[in-house]
Design a protein around this motif. Sequence first.
Motif, PDB file in Angstrom:
ATOM      1  N   VAL A  96       0.850  -1.196   0.000  1.00  0.00           N
ATOM      2  CA  VAL A  96       0.000   0.000   0.000  1.00  0.00           C
ATOM      3  C   VAL A  96       0.884   1.244   0.000  1.00  0.00           C
ATOM      4  CG1 VAL A  96      -1.636   1.355   1.382  1.00  0.00           C
ATOM      5  CG2 VAL A  96      -2.028  -1.083   1.030  1.00  0.00           C
ATOM      6  N   ARG A  97       1.921   1.241   0.824  1.00  0.00           N
ATOM      7  CA  ARG A  97       2.845   2.391   0.867  1.00  0.00           C
ATOM      8  C   ARG A  97       3.556   2.576  -0.467  1.00  0.00           C
ATOM      9  NH1 ARG A  97       3.931   0.239   6.008  1.00  0.00           N
ATOM     10  NH2 ARG A  97       5.795  -0.804   5.237  1.00  0.00           N
ATOM     11  N   ALA A  98       3.873   1.480  -1.144  1.00  0.00           N
ATOM     12  CA  ALA A  98       4.607   1.554  -2.412  1.00  0.00           C
ATOM     13  C   ALA A  98       3.756   2.138  -3.537  1.00  0.00           C
ATOM     14  CB  ALA A  98       5.107   0.166  -2.805  1.00  0.00           C
ATOM     15  N   GLY A  99       2.453   2.041  -3.414  1.00  0.00           N
ATOM     16  CA  GLY A  99       1.568   2.601  -4.434  1.00  0.00           C
ATOM     17  C   GLY A  99       1.564   1.779  -5.709  1.00  0.00           C
ATOM     18  N   PRO A 100       1.201   2.412  -6.824  1.00  0.00           N
ATOM     19  CA  PRO A 100       1.014   1.681  -8.078  1.00  0.00           C
ATOM     20  C   PRO A 100       2.299   1.105  -8.683  1.00  0.00           C
ATOM     21  CG  PRO A 100       0.721   4.038  -8.432  1.00  0.00           C
ATOM     22  CD  PRO A 100       0.863   3.823  -6.953  1.00  0.00           C
ATOM     23  N   ASP A 101       3.461   1.540  -8.224  1.00  0.00           N
ATOM     24  CA  ASP A 101       4.722   0.988  -8.723  1.00  0.00           C
ATOM     25  C   ASP A 101       4.991  -0.402  -8.164  1.00  0.00           C
ATOM     26  OD1 ASP A 101       5.201   3.243 -10.229  1.00  0.00           O
ATOM     27  OD2 ASP A 101       6.392   4.203  -8.655  1.00  0.00           O
TER      28      ASP A 101
END
Length: 110
Positions: free
Chosen positions: A26-31
């Motif tokens: 979740v912290r990393a996001g779409p990457d």
Amino acid sequence: MEKKTALAALAALGQDTRLEVFRLLVRAGPDGVPAGEIATRLGTIQNTTSAHLKVLDHAGLIHAERDGRIVRYVADMAGFCDLLAYLMEDCCNGNPELCRPVIRAVTCNC
């Protein structure tokens, strides 16, 4: 969302390492994060991490994306939103104003 799907997602998140994996993604996001890096960041064994990733994937909370030879895992925010919607579907006994603080807490400008 069906009850069976919600139970699978909650069970997946109910284990310490899987919860940490999900929060990392979740912290990393779409990457997303490459599979091997997930194990390194969390200090876990790679094959054990792979098993946890499989459980989260089957629960609809994450998905894998191939980037050449690298497999990246990304949090499935649609699946997570479906789980939250299921949990809050009958919220507040007809008093939606009681739910606003929860809704504000879980929404972001992603």
